[in-house]
Design a protein around this motif. Structure first.
Motif, short mmCIF file in Angstrom:
data_model
loop_
_atom_site.label_atom_id
_atom_site.label_comp_id
_atom_site.label_asym_id
_atom_site.label_seq_id
_atom_site.Cartn_x
_atom_site.Cartn_y
_atom_site.Cartn_z
N THR A 109 1.04 3.47 2.05
CA THR A 109 1.53 3.75 3.40
C THR A 109 2.70 2.84 3.79
OG1 THR A 109 -0.27 2.29 4.10
CG2 THR A 109 -0.63 4.66 4.34
N ASP A 110 2.92 1.77 3.02
CA ASP A 110 4.04 0.88 3.32
C ASP A 110 5.39 1.48 2.92
OD1 ASP A 110 2.48 -1.16 4.36
OD2 ASP A 110 2.15 -2.08 2.40
N ALA B 170 0.87 -1.17 0.00
CA ALA B 170 0.00 0.00 0.00
C ALA B 170 0.91 1.23 0.00
CB ALA B 170 -0.89 -0.01 1.23
#
Lengths: 432, 204
Positions: free
Chosen positions: B171-172, B169
């Motif tokens: 956010t990773d 994602a």
């Protein structure tokens, strides 16, 4: 659920080790093959009707039988370069069951009377290369590789060779040049590798999945294997499904399964509320097919009849939220980057295609440009030493012809956005 | 001097630079005055011994040199050329052909973000931008948009120092960079090596 050969209990813990692989009957096919005359093993491969799983779909037994008889050095090369966009079946196979490949290679080398073998694995597969390295060492220690394997007359060495990132090295002659320590440029054919391949010697080149199937053929018998699948596309096939589907992954199917069942039944189809817009049946090099083609059986001949190809068995599904030009541009840029530059139609054609597609995005194109794009594809096809150029030209030409309305609408839209020409109403349903 | 034909600038670096015609082409380096680290020499010699033709060891040898020097520097190429008894030009020709052999200095953390079709259908271009932003201008990082890495089942994905992670994602991206900086395993729960086969029939 169709029969599993390659993926049978593939996630069994420790399958990558010799002990577990032997415990479930591994290397029994090798012992059986070595007890048979060489010609009988080759006959089993011919009987099986196994077609190459790397892309071209040429009968494996026939290819093995092309190698000349004699006492010269003969080579077996396993093509583990797997770089066709959308393909990832060999990766899973090598990572989880490396001994299946090693066993298949030893049997295939015996059938073709090859005494030196190589696995050319793409440089990006570092973890898989380490796993294979261990498996080869185990097989050597157990006497499956080396001089006089299991007391027979057959000897074989196996070297793992890591590439360094080049799509063209998946092409068999490009692979051979790369394995010889050169730039991976394809060679003129003929002479075919079966006569003059690696180090100018007779060479048999096969894909990972093809070779991994060999132990199963020896175990079942070629004629029994040929009962799986369809008459001209025998056996099971690993299919890599990716793109806009809910459960992307590798699935083992019997050839001839309806494509819809693979894309919807196994991979779950597109996200709820979305439709399949088009799909690549055999990696990014295959001409695209439409939703109405979904009911075709998934085998070599049905795909060819529909104007596309089964290729490496990589299905890429594109849903209706994706503009076709985005996919076309992505594709063209990839092939431009990967063209080795040896043949002019491919080197220049890929570059011009990218430029023309970018011109559409910049709003400087007219619908006439689509004809020029199509004619450039036409001039690439069949005019190069290898099929890298064709691999761009075929899907691109199919996209332009099947989605011409969308391309035209996109051209008009971008023109009006750029303030060029008269604004034209965008066709209903086309991408804005 | 610029070659007039390519006055608009070429895609190929160095193409427009004039050649120094007073210099002789570099020959095979003289072992007497080429300093080759012992570890590299033995690695290259072991690779050469594996093949019927020693030239086949070009890629493994350049890999080994790159590991030692961080990139295929002129010095690294000279050392390999000295052991393999090839000209630096031959090895440079090989090194420039392959994407994974670096011909310019790069950071030691390699992050290849796949941006090919299957991954881009699932947001790879945004992911690449996010990873680039997270890495910032840290010279330790070598973040590249890469061609299909053969892991479309975990799209969008990245190869981090050779280990595949995905599906990622946006956010990773930050976590990925922090894990690398801290020397931890990157996103352990997203490592491809721990992923089960998608085929429901395979488990039976």
């Amino acid at each position: 659920v169709s029969q599993k050969l390659l993926f049978d209990r593939i996630d069994e813990p420790g399958l990558a080790t010799l002990a577990v692989y032997e415990a479930r009957g591994g290397y029994a096919s090798l012992k059986r093959a070595l007890a048979m005359p060489r010609e009988a093993v080759l006959q089993e491969l011919l009987d099986s009707g196994l077609r190459g799983r790397g892309g071209a779909g040429f009968a494996m037994g026939k290819k093995a039988s092309f190698l000349p008889k004699g006492t010269m050095d003969k080579y077996l090369v396993c093509n583990a370069d797997e770089s066709e966009p959308g393909t990832f079946k060999d990766r899973e196979l090598m990572q989880k069951s490396p001994h299946m490949l090693v066993e298949g290679m030893i049997i295939a080398a015996f059938a073709a009377d090859a005494n030196r073998s190589f696995i050319y694995i793409r440089g990006e597969y570092e973890q898989q290369a380490e796993i294979l390295e261990v498996a080869i060492a185990e097989a050597e220690a157990a006497g499956y590789l080396g001089e006089r394997i299991l007391g027979s007359e057959h000897s074989l060495s196996l070297v793992l060779h890591r590439g360094a990132g080049a799509y063209i090295c998946g092409e068999e002659t490009g692979l051979l040049d790369s394995l010889e320590g050169k730039r991976g440029n394809p060679r003129l054919k003929p002479p075919f590798p079966a006569n003059q391949g690696l180090y100018q010697g007779p060479t048999l080149i096969n894909n990972v999945e093809t070779l991994a199937t060999v132990p199963h053929i020896i175990q079942m018998g070629g004629q029994e294997y040929a009962k799986l699948g369809t008459e001209t596309s025998t056996g099971t096939k690993l299919v890599s499904v990716s793109g806009n589907v809910q459960r992307p992954g590798n699935y083992e199917i019997e050839l001839g399964m309806p494509s819809r069942e693979i894309i919807f039944g196994l991979a779950g189809g597109p996200d709820p509320g979305r439709e399949v817009k088009f799909w690549f049946p055999g990696g990014s090099s295959s001409p695209v097919l439409l939703p109405q083609d979904l009911d075709l059986p998934y085998d070599f001949d049905s795909m060819a009849k529909a104007g596309s190809m089964l290729g490496s068995g990589a299905i890429i599904v594109v849903d209706d939220t994706i503009p076709v030009i985005d996919v076309a541009l992505k594709l063209a840029k990839f092939y431009r980057h990967e063209s080795c530059g040896k043949c002019t139609p491919c080197r220049e054609g890929t570059n011009w295609t990218v430029k023309m597609l970018e011109r559409i995005e910049d709003g400087e194109a007219t619908p006439m440009d689509l004809d020029i794009i199509a004619s450039v594809q036409d001039q690439i096809m069949g005019n190069c030493l290898c099929v890298l150029g064709d691999a761009m030209a075929m899907p691109l030409a199919s996209m332009v012809s099947k989605f011409r309305d969308e391309f035209e609408a996109h051209i008009e839209l971008r023109r009006s956005q750029a303030g060029l020409g008269l604004p034209v109403a965008v066709a209903a349903g086309a991408h804005a | 001097m610029t070659v007039a034909r390519f006055g608009h600038g070429s895609r190929i670096p160095g193409w427009d630079d004039a050649v120094d015609l007073t210099k002789d082409p570099a020959g095979i380096p003289d072992p007497a005055n080429t300093d080759v680290p012992e570890a590299l020499r033995s690695q290259v010699e072991a690779a050469m011994a594996k093949y019927p033709d020693f030239r086949s060891a070009a890629i493994p040898a350049l890999h080994a040199a790159q590991e030692l020097h961080g990139w295929c520097s002129p010095e690294a190429i000279e050392q390999v050329a000295c052991v393999m008894r090839l000209t630096p030009a031959y090895l440079t020709a090989v090194a420039t052909f392959y994407d994974m052999l670096e011909t310019k200095p790069v950071g030691r953390h390699t992050v290849y973000v796949c941006t090919n079709i299957s991954c881009s259908l699932r947001g790879a271009d945004e992911l690449y931008a996010a990873v680039q932003e997270a890495a910032g201008d840290d010279p330790d990082f070598n973040v590249r948009a890469f061609e299909c890495l053969g892991a479309c089942d975990i799209a969008p994905m990245a190869s981090v120092n050779g280990a595949y992670v995905g599906p990622l994602a946006l956010t990773d991206a930050q976590q990925l960079v922090e894990d690398l900086r801290a020397g931890r395993e990157v996103l352990p729960e997203k490592q491809l090596s721990r992923r089960a086969c998608a085929d429901p029939g395979a488990a039976a």
